[in-house]
Design an enzyme around this catalytic site. Structure first.
Site, PDB file in Angstrom:
ATOM      1  N   HIS A   1       7.548  -7.978   3.980  1.00 23.65           N
ATOM      2  CA  HIS A   1       6.118  -7.750   3.788  1.00 23.65           C
ATOM      3  C   HIS A   1       5.626  -8.757   2.761  1.00 23.65           C
ATOM      4  O   HIS A   1       5.809  -8.575   1.561  1.00 23.65           O
ATOM      5  CB  HIS A   1       5.909  -6.308   3.315  1.00 23.65           C
ATOM      6  CG  HIS A   1       4.499  -5.858   3.457  1.00 23.65           C
ATOM      7  ND1 HIS A   1       3.967  -5.464   4.668  1.00 23.65           N
ATOM      8  CD2 HIS A   1       3.496  -5.771   2.563  1.00 23.65           C
ATOM      9  CE1 HIS A   1       2.701  -5.133   4.487  1.00 23.65           C
ATOM     10  NE2 HIS A   1       2.377  -5.325   3.228  1.00 23.65           N
TER      11      HIS A   1
ATOM     12  N   HIS B   1       0.814  -1.226   0.000  1.00 19.70           N
ATOM     13  CA  HIS B   1       0.000   0.000   0.000  1.00 19.70           C
ATOM     14  C   HIS B   1       0.846   1.274   0.000  1.00 19.70           C
ATOM     15  O   HIS B   1       0.331   2.360   0.272  1.00 19.70           O
ATOM     16  CB  HIS B   1      -0.965  -0.005   1.191  1.00 19.70           C
ATOM     17  CG  HIS B   1      -2.045  -1.038   1.053  1.00 19.70           C
ATOM     18  ND1 HIS B   1      -3.030  -0.942   0.096  1.00 19.70           N
ATOM     19  CD2 HIS B   1      -2.269  -2.196   1.719  1.00 19.70           C
ATOM     20  CE1 HIS B   1      -3.826  -1.992   0.190  1.00 19.70           C
ATOM     21  NE2 HIS B   1      -3.386  -2.773   1.157  1.00 19.70           N
TER      22      HIS B   1
END
Ligand code: FE2
Ligand code: FE2
Length: 273
Positions: free
Chosen positions: A155, A68
């Site tokens: 991530h 994001h």
């Protein structure tokens, strides 16, 4: 070095809890270094610069991101001014921002923080393993080295990819910790070579939710495959989730790794001080 890593801060619930509680938490744990993943801070999607400032003001020394990273466009120029906010290192060359930062730590010490994104069930990026290897090889870890600790935020969606990361860098970095699934795993440990590891740190958000988003709308997305079902962050009290690691400055390797879960609905876990 005493290191606190906190997982993805989700929406207002996560942000408010982090900003309100981190100063006390940091002091109670006598943390030397605090790293926070901020990719979902802005209404679940991205990180606005004022939120990054608030998180750093509350005690985050570095903020990592993830898939994001680009949801809030105003973060792009901010990344150029604020090196302590980093995005995954394995975006292609020419991407704005940086994938790693060295932060100053009290006691004339320095710590490397690297953010990287996995490739299984995620957007195709450059090789994350070689990206981390390149960052790690720029430094020498331990007393007399260029850094006394190193934290790698992987991530990634797949536990297998994160475990492979942990073992690939075991003995070479202080901590490999996963983010992105928003669910804390019980496999926190010091690996045989001395690297602290946890497949996922969990999130800082409301756990009466689907990974931080309001459960009704999020569930509907699975029941009906209609595009554009609205998602909004859940607004109940957040659990702050993360991992606390104590390292030996002589080697940069971990002496212990303990989970932290504070507030909200999850069972509570506070590292021994
Ligand atoms: Fe996330
Ligand atoms: Fe993510």
């Amino acid at each position: 070095m005493r290191i606190l890593f906190l997982g993805d801060v989700v929406g207002r619930s996560g942000r408010d809890a982090l900003v309100a509680r981190l100063p006390t938490l940091r002091a109670a744990l006598r943390a030397d270094l605090v790293v926070v993943n901020g990719e979902n801070a802005s209404h679940g999607f991205g990180l606005a610069p004022d939120m990054a400032r608030a998180m750093m003001g509350a005690g985050a020394d570095a903020i990592t991101l993830g898939n994001h990273a680009w949801d809030r466009k105003e973060l792009i120029p901010f990344l150029e001014q604020e090196p302590r906010v980093i995005r995954p290192a394995n975006f292609p060359p020419g991407t704005p921002g940086r994938g790693a930062v060295v932060v100053e730590v009290p006691g004339n010490r320095r710590a490397l923080v690297v953010n990287v994104m996995g490739r299984l069930f995620m957007d195709a990026l450059d090789d994350p393993f070689r990206a981390v290897q390149a960052e790690v090889q720029r430094h020498r870890l331990g007393a007399g080295g260029t850094i006394q600790a190193s934290v790698i935020d992987v991530h990634a969606e797949a536990s297998s990819e994160k475990a492979a990361f942990g073992h690939s860098f075991d003995g070479l970095v202080s901590l490999v910790v996963g983010t992105h699934t928003h669910t804390p795993t019980a496999d926190y440990q010091v690996l045989p070579g001395g690297t602290a590891y946890q497949t996922d740190a969990g999130m800082c958000g409301d756990y009466d939710s689907v990974i931080g988003m309001q459960k009704g709308g999020a569930a509907l997305r699975f029941w009906r495959k209609m595009p554009g079902e609205k998602l909004a962050p859940a607004e109940g009290e957040a659990t702050l989730c993360g991992i606390f690691v104590e390292t030996d400055d002589a080697t940069g390797l971990a002496l212990r790794a303990e989970p932290l879960r504070q507030g909200g609905r999850l069972s509570q876990a506070m590292p021994a001080v």
